[in-house]
Design a protein around this motif. Sequence first.
Motif, PDB file in Angstrom:
ATOM      1  N   CYS A 157      29.880  40.542  37.251  1.00  0.00           N
ATOM      2  CA  CYS A 157      30.802  39.408  37.257  1.00  0.00           C
ATOM      3  C   CYS A 157      30.900  38.911  35.818  1.00  0.00           C
ATOM      4  O   CYS A 157      29.924  38.450  35.243  1.00  0.00           O
ATOM      5  CB  CYS A 157      30.249  38.325  38.184  1.00  0.00           C
ATOM      6  SG  CYS A 157      31.375  36.963  38.445  1.00  0.00           S
ATOM      7  N   ASN A 158      32.091  39.028  35.219  1.00  0.00           N
ATOM      8  CA  ASN A 158      32.233  38.781  33.782  1.00  0.00           C
ATOM      9  C   ASN A 158      33.528  38.030  33.439  1.00  0.00           C
ATOM     10  O   ASN A 158      34.597  38.600  33.582  1.00  0.00           O
ATOM     11  CB  ASN A 158      32.221  40.122  33.026  1.00  0.00           C
ATOM     12  CG  ASN A 158      32.133  39.942  31.536  1.00  0.00           C
ATOM     13  OD1 ASN A 158      31.401  39.102  31.052  1.00  0.00           O
ATOM     14  ND2 ASN A 158      32.905  40.717  30.796  1.00  0.00           N
ATOM     15  N   PRO A 159      33.464  36.766  32.989  1.00  0.00           N
ATOM     16  CA  PRO A 159      32.290  35.901  32.884  1.00  0.00           C
ATOM     17  C   PRO A 159      31.619  35.705  34.243  1.00  0.00           C
ATOM     18  O   PRO A 159      32.287  35.739  35.261  1.00  0.00           O
ATOM     19  CB  PRO A 159      32.864  34.580  32.373  1.00  0.00           C
ATOM     20  CG  PRO A 159      34.185  34.918  31.766  1.00  0.00           C
ATOM     21  CD  PRO A 159      34.696  36.098  32.486  1.00  0.00           C
ATOM     22  N   PHE A 167      29.451  38.637  29.108  1.00  0.00           N
ATOM     23  CA  PHE A 167      28.515  39.584  28.508  1.00  0.00           C
ATOM     24  C   PHE A 167      29.083  40.117  27.207  1.00  0.00           C
ATOM     25  O   PHE A 167      30.306  40.148  27.019  1.00  0.00           O
ATOM     26  CB  PHE A 167      28.238  40.732  29.482  1.00  0.00           C
ATOM     27  CG  PHE A 167      27.604  40.274  30.754  1.00  0.00           C
ATOM     28  CD1 PHE A 167      26.297  39.788  30.751  1.00  0.00           C
ATOM     29  CD2 PHE A 167      28.304  40.272  31.947  1.00  0.00           C
ATOM     30  CE1 PHE A 167      25.711  39.329  31.922  1.00  0.00           C
ATOM     31  CE2 PHE A 167      27.722  39.818  33.128  1.00  0.00           C
ATOM     32  CZ  PHE A 167      26.426  39.347  33.113  1.00  0.00           C
ATOM     33  N   ASP A 168      28.201  40.536  26.328  1.00  0.00           N
ATOM     34  CA  ASP A 168      28.630  41.155  25.074  1.00  0.00           C
ATOM     35  C   ASP A 168      29.455  42.394  25.401  1.00  0.00           C
ATOM     36  O   ASP A 168      29.021  43.272  26.155  1.00  0.00           O
ATOM     37  CB  ASP A 168      27.389  41.527  24.257  1.00  0.00           C
ATOM     38  CG  ASP A 168      27.787  42.218  22.976  1.00  0.00           C
ATOM     39  OD1 ASP A 168      28.135  41.502  22.026  1.00  0.00           O
ATOM     40  OD2 ASP A 168      27.757  43.472  22.931  1.00  0.00           O
ATOM     41  N   ARG A 169      30.670  42.453  24.838  1.00  0.00           N
ATOM     42  CA  ARG A 169      31.624  43.477  25.238  1.00  0.00           C
ATOM     43  C   ARG A 169      31.142  44.893  24.907  1.00  0.00           C
ATOM     44  O   ARG A 169      31.222  45.804  25.741  1.00  0.00           O
ATOM     45  CB  ARG A 169      32.955  43.181  24.546  1.00  0.00           C
ATOM     46  CG  ARG A 169      34.099  44.062  24.937  1.00  0.00           C
ATOM     47  CD  ARG A 169      35.314  43.670  24.081  1.00  0.00           C
ATOM     48  NE  ARG A 169      36.376  44.650  24.190  1.00  0.00           N
ATOM     49  CZ  ARG A 169      37.292  44.658  25.143  1.00  0.00           C
ATOM     50  NH1 ARG A 169      37.256  43.756  26.083  1.00  0.00           N
ATOM     51  NH2 ARG A 169      38.226  45.577  25.160  1.00  0.00           N
ATOM     52  N   ALA A 170      30.614  45.077  23.704  1.00  0.00           N
ATOM     53  CA  ALA A 170      30.183  46.419  23.299  1.00  0.00           C
ATOM     54  C   ALA A 170      29.020  46.894  24.164  1.00  0.00           C
ATOM     55  O   ALA A 170      28.989  48.044  24.621  1.00  0.00           O
ATOM     56  CB  ALA A 170      29.798  46.418  21.824  1.00  0.00           C
ATOM     57  N   VAL A 184      32.150  47.727  39.043  1.00  0.00           N
ATOM     58  CA  VAL A 184      33.151  46.755  39.476  1.00  0.00           C
ATOM     59  C   VAL A 184      32.998  45.511  38.617  1.00  0.00           C
ATOM     60  O   VAL A 184      32.042  44.752  38.773  1.00  0.00           O
ATOM     61  CB  VAL A 184      32.964  46.395  40.971  1.00  0.00           C
ATOM     62  CG1 VAL A 184      34.072  45.444  41.423  1.00  0.00           C
ATOM     63  CG2 VAL A 184      32.928  47.663  41.821  1.00  0.00           C
ATOM     64  N   VAL A 185      33.907  45.340  37.663  1.00  0.00           N
ATOM     65  CA  VAL A 185      33.842  44.184  36.774  1.00  0.00           C
ATOM     66  C   VAL A 185      34.762  43.099  37.337  1.00  0.00           C
ATOM     67  O   VAL A 185      35.984  43.264  37.350  1.00  0.00           O
ATOM     68  CB  VAL A 185      34.233  44.565  35.329  1.00  0.00           C
ATOM     69  CG1 VAL A 185      34.235  43.327  34.427  1.00  0.00           C
ATOM     70  CG2 VAL A 185      33.264  45.608  34.778  1.00  0.00           C
ATOM     71  N   ASP A 186      34.160  42.050  37.841  1.00  0.00           N
ATOM     72  CA  ASP A 186      34.906  40.968  38.492  1.00  0.00           C
ATOM     73  C   ASP A 186      35.292  39.939  37.434  1.00  0.00           C
ATOM     74  O   ASP A 186      34.457  39.182  36.944  1.00  0.00           O
ATOM     75  CB  ASP A 186      34.009  40.352  39.581  1.00  0.00           C
ATOM     76  CG  ASP A 186      34.729  39.278  40.388  1.00  0.00           C
ATOM     77  OD1 ASP A 186      35.773  38.775  39.941  1.00  0.00           O
ATOM     78  OD2 ASP A 186      34.210  38.939  41.476  1.00  0.00           O
ATOM     79  N   GLU A 187      36.574  39.926  37.095  1.00  0.00           N
ATOM     80  CA  GLU A 187      37.072  39.042  36.031  1.00  0.00           C
ATOM     81  C   GLU A 187      37.803  37.822  36.584  1.00  0.00           C
ATOM     82  O   GLU A 187      38.835  37.413  36.045  1.00  0.00           O
ATOM     83  CB  GLU A 187      38.005  39.827  35.093  1.00  0.00           C
ATOM     84  CG  GLU A 187      37.311  40.928  34.301  1.00  0.00           C
ATOM     85  CD  GLU A 187      38.215  41.519  33.214  1.00  0.00           C
ATOM     86  OE1 GLU A 187      39.447  41.277  33.241  1.00  0.00           O
ATOM     87  OE2 GLU A 187      37.679  42.231  32.342  1.00  0.00           O
ATOM     88  N   ALA A 188      37.253  37.223  37.627  1.00  0.00           N
ATOM     89  CA  ALA A 188      37.916  36.055  38.223  1.00  0.00           C
ATOM     90  C   ALA A 188      38.169  34.954  37.183  1.00  0.00           C
ATOM     91  O   ALA A 188      39.114  34.182  37.300  1.00  0.00           O
ATOM     92  CB  ALA A 188      37.079  35.507  39.376  1.00  0.00           C
ATOM     93  N   TYR A 189      37.307  34.899  36.154  1.00  0.00           N
ATOM     94  CA  TYR A 189      37.400  33.807  35.170  1.00  0.00           C
ATOM     95  C   TYR A 189      37.841  34.274  33.788  1.00  0.00           C
ATOM     96  O   TYR A 189      37.720  33.537  32.813  1.00  0.00           O
ATOM     97  CB  TYR A 189      36.036  33.093  35.089  1.00  0.00           C
ATOM     98  CG  TYR A 189      35.646  32.533  36.433  1.00  0.00           C
ATOM     99  CD1 TYR A 189      36.240  31.376  36.912  1.00  0.00           C
ATOM    100  CD2 TYR A 189      34.745  33.202  37.259  1.00  0.00           C
ATOM    101  CE1 TYR A 189      35.936  30.882  38.170  1.00  0.00           C
ATOM    102  CE2 TYR A 189      34.430  32.716  38.515  1.00  0.00           C
ATOM    103  CZ  TYR A 189      35.028  31.558  38.963  1.00  0.00           C
ATOM    104  OH  TYR A 189      34.728  31.071  40.210  1.00  0.00           O
ATOM    105  N   ALA A 190      38.353  35.494  33.691  1.00  0.00           N
ATOM    106  CA  ALA A 190      38.664  36.075  32.377  1.00  0.00           C
ATOM    107  C   ALA A 190      39.672  35.234  31.590  1.00  0.00           C
ATOM    108  O   ALA A 190      39.614  35.195  30.355  1.00  0.00           O
ATOM    109  CB  ALA A 190      39.197  37.498  32.534  1.00  0.00           C
ATOM    110  N   SER A 197      39.651  40.749  28.224  1.00  0.00           N
ATOM    111  CA  SER A 197      39.560  41.434  29.516  1.00  0.00           C
ATOM    112  C   SER A 197      39.411  42.947  29.321  1.00  0.00           C
ATOM    113  O   SER A 197      39.863  43.504  28.326  1.00  0.00           O
ATOM    114  CB  SER A 197      40.836  41.151  30.308  1.00  0.00           C
ATOM    115  OG  SER A 197      41.007  42.108  31.324  1.00  0.00           O
ATOM    116  N   LEU A 198      38.786  43.599  30.292  1.00  0.00           N
ATOM    117  CA  LEU A 198      38.652  45.061  30.234  1.00  0.00           C
ATOM    118  C   LEU A 198      39.844  45.785  30.878  1.00  0.00           C
ATOM    119  O   LEU A 198      39.866  47.014  30.926  1.00  0.00           O
ATOM    120  CB  LEU A 198      37.360  45.515  30.924  1.00  0.00           C
ATOM    121  CG  LEU A 198      36.026  45.005  30.382  1.00  0.00           C
ATOM    122  CD1 LEU A 198      34.864  45.775  31.002  1.00  0.00           C
ATOM    123  CD2 LEU A 198      35.948  45.104  28.860  1.00  0.00           C
TER     124      LEU A 198
END
Length: 356
Positions: A157-159, A167-170, A184-190, A197-198
């Motif tokens: 979950c990111n953020p 999280f640090d992107r790299a 599964v990158v959950d970007e509900a708050y991106a 965003s990824l």
Amino acid sequence: VEIDRLLRPNILTLKPYSSARDEFKGQADVWLDANENPYGAPPDVSLPNANGLRLHRYPDPYQRALKQRVSELKGLPVDHIFLGNGSDECIDLLFRAFCEPGKDHVLTMPPTYGMYTVSANINDVEIREVPLTPDYTLDDNGLQKAFAEMPKLWFVCNPNNPTGKAFDRAALLATVAECPGLVVVDEAYADFSSSESLVKLVPYYPNLVVLQTFSKAWGMAAVRLGMAFADPEIIDVLTRIKPPYNIGTLQQTYALEALQKTDAVADRVKKIIEERARLADALATLPTVEHVVPSDANFLLVKIQDAGRLYRELAQQGIVVRNWSEKPHTLGCLRITIGTPAENDRLLQALKVLGA
Ligand SMILES: *Cc1c(COP(=O)(O)O)cnc(C)c1O
């Protein structure tokens, strides 16, 4: 019949998701508990009259017009996009598509969003946890060990909710490449984050699924519309197993119209980010506040003395926040959604009066 005897054992013992609205049912007028947008849905969006919508016909099962618009907005081809009845439906479909009940397992990183665990339990899929470090970053060693056991899905979950940290992107991207299952990158708050965003990277990472939602920055939690972005092969599987008419015509039409209002939404996001800084500073000056976690989202995780008492006494004054204070990785913490300036002032004033 005894229903208990017929039920699947995992459903018999299921602990359902506890939503913000399950946890507080009283009277209140300041709702800072569910990370909704306090400014409402995008302005000046109206639906055509019901006859024009042909509500006697089933909706477009592939949401073609809406996906086309999402595609333009996100800069990804339509075949990389899936729309769900909230991102919660996307999460459930990922379990059903990729995890064999009673056999496979998935990874989560507590403290995090509760739906991953609930969805795993409903699908009778084991959860293994690699907790975040004490300052809420990725535990690299823990993850490497967990990857060796071949998790089918890894939820990031990111953020992150409830910490608010991105999280640090790299570091995250390097770890995505090492995960043997789907990430599964959950970007509900991106939309509230300064870290990018990824979504645009989906074509380059075949095991990456990015989730976004219209429930937070877009202010449309009641519409129930979530997005999954992934390789066309994954999108195709989700499309084949979803309920055929998972998104109603009312929702599709309304969202299509609302998606024109990108400027108004960006303005509101900017206001929320400004208020986030103001509220974080003000909270940090309260004598009983031990820590305000720097946030990339529309809420703050606050470590405060007497959190449980404050939660209850705020609620008595009609101010609802989310109580994370009794959960193991967030002891003594409250999660506070950023409201309007007036709502945030009421919260601060109430905290002062309660001796915080
Ligand atoms: C709020 C939230 C969602 C949104 O779920 P919807 O079903 O789209 O409303 C998804 N993930 C996280 C982490 C959230 O906090």
